[in-house]
Design an enzyme around this catalytic site. Structure first.
Site, PDB file in Angstrom:
ATOM      1  N   LYS A 208       0.845  -1.197   0.000  1.00  0.00           N
ATOM      2  CA  LYS A 208       0.000   0.000   0.000  1.00  0.00           C
ATOM      3  C   LYS A 208       0.879   1.244   0.000  1.00  0.00           C
ATOM      4  CE  LYS A 208      -1.939   2.782   2.777  1.00  0.00           C
ATOM      5  NZ  LYS A 208      -1.795   4.001   1.933  1.00  0.00           N
ATOM      6  N   SER A 262       5.424   7.412  10.094  1.00  0.00           N
ATOM      7  CA  SER A 262       5.576   8.196  11.323  1.00  0.00           C
ATOM      8  C   SER A 262       5.515   7.297  12.561  1.00  0.00           C
ATOM      9  CB  SER A 262       4.467   9.241  11.397  1.00  0.00           C
ATOM     10  OG  SER A 262       3.210   8.601  11.410  1.00  0.00           O
ATOM     11  N   THR A 263       6.137   7.756  13.629  1.00  0.00           N
ATOM     12  CA  THR A 263       6.110   7.019  14.890  1.00  0.00           C
ATOM     13  C   THR A 263       4.683   6.916  15.412  1.00  0.00           C
ATOM     14  OG1 THR A 263       8.391   7.507  15.463  1.00  0.00           O
ATOM     15  CG2 THR A 263       6.900   7.148  17.301  1.00  0.00           C
ATOM     16  N   GLU A 264       3.919   7.977  15.210  1.00  0.00           N
ATOM     17  CA  GLU A 264       2.526   7.992  15.678  1.00  0.00           C
ATOM     18  C   GLU A 264       1.722   6.849  15.038  1.00  0.00           C
ATOM     19  OE1 GLU A 264       0.884  11.644  14.366  1.00  0.00           O
ATOM     20  OE2 GLU A 264      -1.114  11.183  15.148  1.00  0.00           O
ATOM     21  N   VAL A 265       1.816   6.731  13.716  1.00  0.00           N
ATOM     22  CA  VAL A 265       1.071   5.664  13.025  1.00  0.00           C
ATOM     23  C   VAL A 265       1.702   4.302  13.332  1.00  0.00           C
ATOM     24  CG1 VAL A 265       0.410   4.751  10.757  1.00  0.00           C
ATOM     25  CG2 VAL A 265       0.175   7.182  11.227  1.00  0.00           C
ATOM     26  N   GLY A 266       3.009   4.251  13.476  1.00  0.00           N
ATOM     27  CA  GLY A 266       3.677   2.991  13.830  1.00  0.00           C
ATOM     28  C   GLY A 266       3.139   2.429  15.139  1.00  0.00           C
ATOM     29  N   GLU A 283       9.828   0.937  10.721  1.00  0.00           N
ATOM     30  CA  GLU A 283      10.907   1.922  10.523  1.00  0.00           C
ATOM     31  C   GLU A 283      10.237   3.277  10.625  1.00  0.00           C
ATOM     32  OE1 GLU A 283      12.736   4.701   9.153  1.00  0.00           O
ATOM     33  OE2 GLU A 283      12.855   3.782   7.159  1.00  0.00           O
ATOM     34  N   CYS A 317      13.751  10.290   6.923  1.00  0.00           N
ATOM     35  CA  CYS A 317      13.598   9.892   8.332  1.00  0.00           C
ATOM     36  C   CYS A 317      14.905  10.052   9.100  1.00  0.00           C
ATOM     37  CB  CYS A 317      13.035   8.487   8.441  1.00  0.00           C
ATOM     38  SG  CYS A 317      13.899   7.317   7.430  1.00  0.00           S
ATOM     39  N   GLU A 414       9.919  15.594  15.433  1.00  0.00           N
ATOM     40  CA  GLU A 414      10.320  15.415  14.031  1.00  0.00           C
ATOM     41  C   GLU A 414       9.506  16.369  13.150  1.00  0.00           C
ATOM     42  OE1 GLU A 414       9.255  11.739  11.956  1.00  0.00           O
ATOM     43  OE2 GLU A 414      11.254  11.760  11.062  1.00  0.00           O
TER      44      GLU A 414
HETATM   45  P1  ADP Z   1       2.936  10.917   7.353  1.00  0.00           P
HETATM   46  O1  ADP Z   1       2.332  11.311   8.687  1.00  0.00           O
HETATM   47  O2  ADP Z   1       4.321  11.372   7.221  1.00  0.00           O
HETATM   48  O3  ADP Z   1       2.053  11.184   6.180  1.00  0.00           O
HETATM   49  P2  ADP Z   1       2.149   8.292   7.880  1.00  0.00           P
HETATM   50  O4  ADP Z   1       2.842   7.521   8.918  1.00  0.00           O
HETATM   51  O5  ADP Z   1       0.806   8.879   8.193  1.00  0.00           O
HETATM   52  O6  ADP Z   1       3.134   9.375   7.385  1.00  0.00           O
HETATM   53  O7  ADP Z   1       1.960   7.444   6.556  1.00  0.00           O
HETATM   54  C1  ADP Z   1       2.805   6.413   6.122  1.00  0.00           C
HETATM   55  C2  ADP Z   1       1.938   5.334   5.535  1.00  0.00           C
HETATM   56  O8  ADP Z   1       1.072   4.834   6.555  1.00  0.00           O
HETATM   57  C3  ADP Z   1       1.021   5.774   4.404  1.00  0.00           C
HETATM   58  O9  ADP Z   1       0.978   4.738   3.429  1.00  0.00           O
HETATM   59  C4  ADP Z   1      -0.314   5.911   5.082  1.00  0.00           C
HETATM   60  O10 ADP Z   1      -1.413   5.721   4.208  1.00  0.00           O
HETATM   61  C5  ADP Z   1      -0.261   4.794   6.091  1.00  0.00           C
HETATM   62  N1  ADP Z   1      -1.158   4.952   7.252  1.00  0.00           N
HETATM   63  C6  ADP Z   1      -1.567   6.100   7.833  1.00  0.00           C
HETATM   64  N2  ADP Z   1      -2.397   5.831   8.866  1.00  0.00           N
HETATM   65  C7  ADP Z   1      -2.518   4.488   8.945  1.00  0.00           C
HETATM   66  C8  ADP Z   1      -3.222   3.587   9.815  1.00  0.00           C
HETATM   67  N3  ADP Z   1      -3.979   4.036  10.807  1.00  0.00           N
HETATM   68  N4  ADP Z   1      -3.099   2.259   9.602  1.00  0.00           N
HETATM   69  C9  ADP Z   1      -2.323   1.801   8.598  1.00  0.00           C
HETATM   70  N5  ADP Z   1      -1.641   2.584   7.756  1.00  0.00           N
HETATM   71  C10 ADP Z   1      -1.721   3.912   7.921  1.00  0.00           C
END
Ligand code: ADP
Length: 510
Positions: A208, A262-266, A283, A317, A414
């Site tokens: 994705k 991002s760490t938040e989404v990770g 990562e 990153c 960041e």
């Molecule tokens: P940024 O904040 O820098 O845009 P993200 O961490 O949000 O980076 O995005 C990195 C990837 O994670 C993208 O492919 C995004 O669609 C995906 N993403 C964002 N939110 C979620 C989530 N809740 N679950 C799974 N994948 C996500």
């Protein structure tokens, strides 16, 4: 107003040059997903707009994968993993497929550079020397691992059956169906970092790409079909993170999630993946320190530190976003960096004269400008940049902030943009403490010609990669990943095979 003495805003902005015919045809194709070897529309018929960050204009639309599309892709990847030609294929067969794909990327290198520049905003030149050859070489490097996966035999001392002998060994097997979620800063290269080791190991994949930059993954999908990968081995879902991404993470039919972002989404992904105890590799973000010792070559530091933060418009990153310079040379280094920042030519990525393109999106531009504003409010001084130019597109001028304090948001968080915070130090212990005073631990660089000082410093820095007299250098054979909240797992090298395989112990009574 910025204190930038040279106004780079107006003179810089040339129009985006016209697209080649092949790229124009490509972005005009119907919105579609790659599922089971076929291009299909999203079931619900939804699409997402794709923007040119240099102008803010919509340039095309891609399919928006929904829950039903995720179901179809997982089913296709599962079927391709369990039956059909893929599990029957020899390691040399997988190696050949990956090489073929690399050759096709090479053949279409100019097109990929154009697509990447148009979609992400980076310069076509940078895409042509970093992103595209990097992706090609990554497939080639990982192709070699397909034929080098090995296990071990063990001697055992199992008791309880008098006189019994056992033949025991450990085999490595592919982990299964892998969902790979990638960010927008290096779209093609990140797709390569994810797909290549998984395919070498014999996994099947659902990729994705980020919603901001879906184009190069779709073009890669076309080449994956052309290379002859069996249907379902690679599926590509364009779509939103919160819907398609989240559905992949939660899906019980997915064995592993590999994520860069991002760490938040990770953290969200790690929590959600716990419900099904998926394998997870992350990562994540960084706030990498650049540590300059008093003996360092000032000119080399100025050039190196400018590249460390401004490369890819700071959307890296491992960007060297926290600069720590010894007091003895602080003023000279910082003055040189301010001049370097002011001299960078902003413009559309496809314009040959451009040195730095826009940020990827309006949202990212606003986020970065918001950080600069917060720095100002908390008392930082803007030595260079500090604002968006007055023309359209998602640009932010290369920015250097001084008079910052460790507790400021611009120092702690960041920013993921072209914003450097510069601080001075006098003692080594002081700079070690400051460099490690971060939730992140992805990269760091040390600038010195004193070998002994470097060697003593390296073990004290909490980061997955430490560079000396360079920054942001990566290689497929060099493990890459983070300490602390920069994630876990290591990509690249031999260890990448560990990420995509399970160990199976076999104990045979003989
Ligand atoms: P940024 O904040 O820098 O845009 P993200 O961490 O949000 O980076 O995005 C990195 C990837 O994670 C993208 O492919 C995004 O669609 C995906 N993403 C964002 N939110 C979620 C989530 N809740 N679950 C799974 N994948 C996500």
């Amino acid at each position: 107003m910025s204190s930038n003495p040279i106004d780079i805003s107006v003179a810089m902005m040339a129009p985006q040059p016209p697209l080649s015919n092949s790229v124009r045809d490509f972005i005009a194709r119907k919105p579609r997903l790659l599922i089971n070897g076929e291009w299909v529309g999203a079931r619900a018929g939804n699409t997402l707009a794709v923007f040119d960050p240099a102008t803010g204009r919509e340039i095309g639309r891609v399919a928006e994968a929904g829950a039903e599309d995720v179901e179809r892709a997982v089913a296709a990847a599962r079927a391709a993993f369990e039956s059909g030609p893929w599990p029957e294929m020899s390691p040399a067969g997988r190696e050949l497929m990956l090489w073929r794909l690399a050759d096709l990327i090479d053949r279409h290198a100019a097109e990929f550079s154009e697509i990447e520049s148009l979609d992400n905003g980076k310069t076509r030149f940078m895409a042509s020397v970093i992103d595209v050859p990097g992706a090609r070489d990554y497939f080639r490097y990982m192709a070699g691992w397909a034929t080098k996966i090995e296990g071990t035999t063990m001697q055992t001392s199992i008791g309880g059956i008098p006189g019994a002998k056992f033949h025991t060994y450990v085999a490595r097997e592919p982990v299964g169906v892998v969902a790979q979620i990638v960010p927008w800063n290096f779209p093609l290269a990140m797709a390569a970092w994810k797909l290549a080791p998984a395919l070498a190991a014999g996994c099947t994949c659902i990729l994705k790409p980020a919603e901001q930059t879906p184009l190069s993954a779709l073009r890669l999908g076309e080449l994956i079909i052309e290379a002859g990968f069996p249907p379902g081995v690679v599926n590509i879902l364009t779509g939103l993170g919160e819907t398609a991404g989240a559905a992949l993470v939660a899906h019980p039919g997915v064995d592993k999630i590999a994520f860069t972002g991002s760490t938040e989404v990770g953290k969200l992904i790690n929590k959600s993946a716990t419900d099904t105890l998926k394998r997870v590799s992350l990562e994540l973000g960084g706030k990498s320190p650049v540590i300059v010792l008093p003996d360092a070559d000032v000119d080399a530091v100025i050039g190196g530190a400018a590249m460390a933060i401004f490369f890819n418009s700071g959307q890296v990153c491992t960007a060297g976003s926290r600069l720590y310079v010894h007091s003895k040379i602080f003023d000279r280094v910082v003055e040189g960096l301010g001049a370097a920042a002011n001299g960078i030519r902003l413009g559309p990525g496809l314009d040959q004269a451009t040195q730095m393109g826009p940020l990827v999106s309006k949202e990212q531009q606003q986020r970065v400008l918001g950080y600069i504003e917060s720095g100002r409010k908390q008392g930082a001084s803007v030595l260079a940049g500090g604002e968006a130019p007055s023309h359209p597109g998602y640009f932010v001028k290369p920015t250097v902030l001084v008079n910052v304090r460790p507790e400021m948001r611009v120092v702690r968080e960041e920013i993921f943009g072209p914003v450097l915070v510069a601080q001075r130090f006098d003692e080594l212990d002081e700079v070690v403490k400051a460099a490690n005073d971060s939730p992140y631990g992805l990269g760091a660089s040390i600038w010195t010609n004193n070998l002994s000082a470097a060697q003593r410093l390296i073990p004290r820095i909490k980061a997955g990669t430490v560079w000396v007299n360079c920054h942001n250098m990566v290689d497929p054979n060099m493990p890459f990943g983070g300490f602390k909240q920069s994630g876990f797992g290591r990509e690249h090298g031999r260890v990448a095979m560990d990420m995509y395989t399970e160990l199976k112990s076999v104990c045979m009574l003989v």
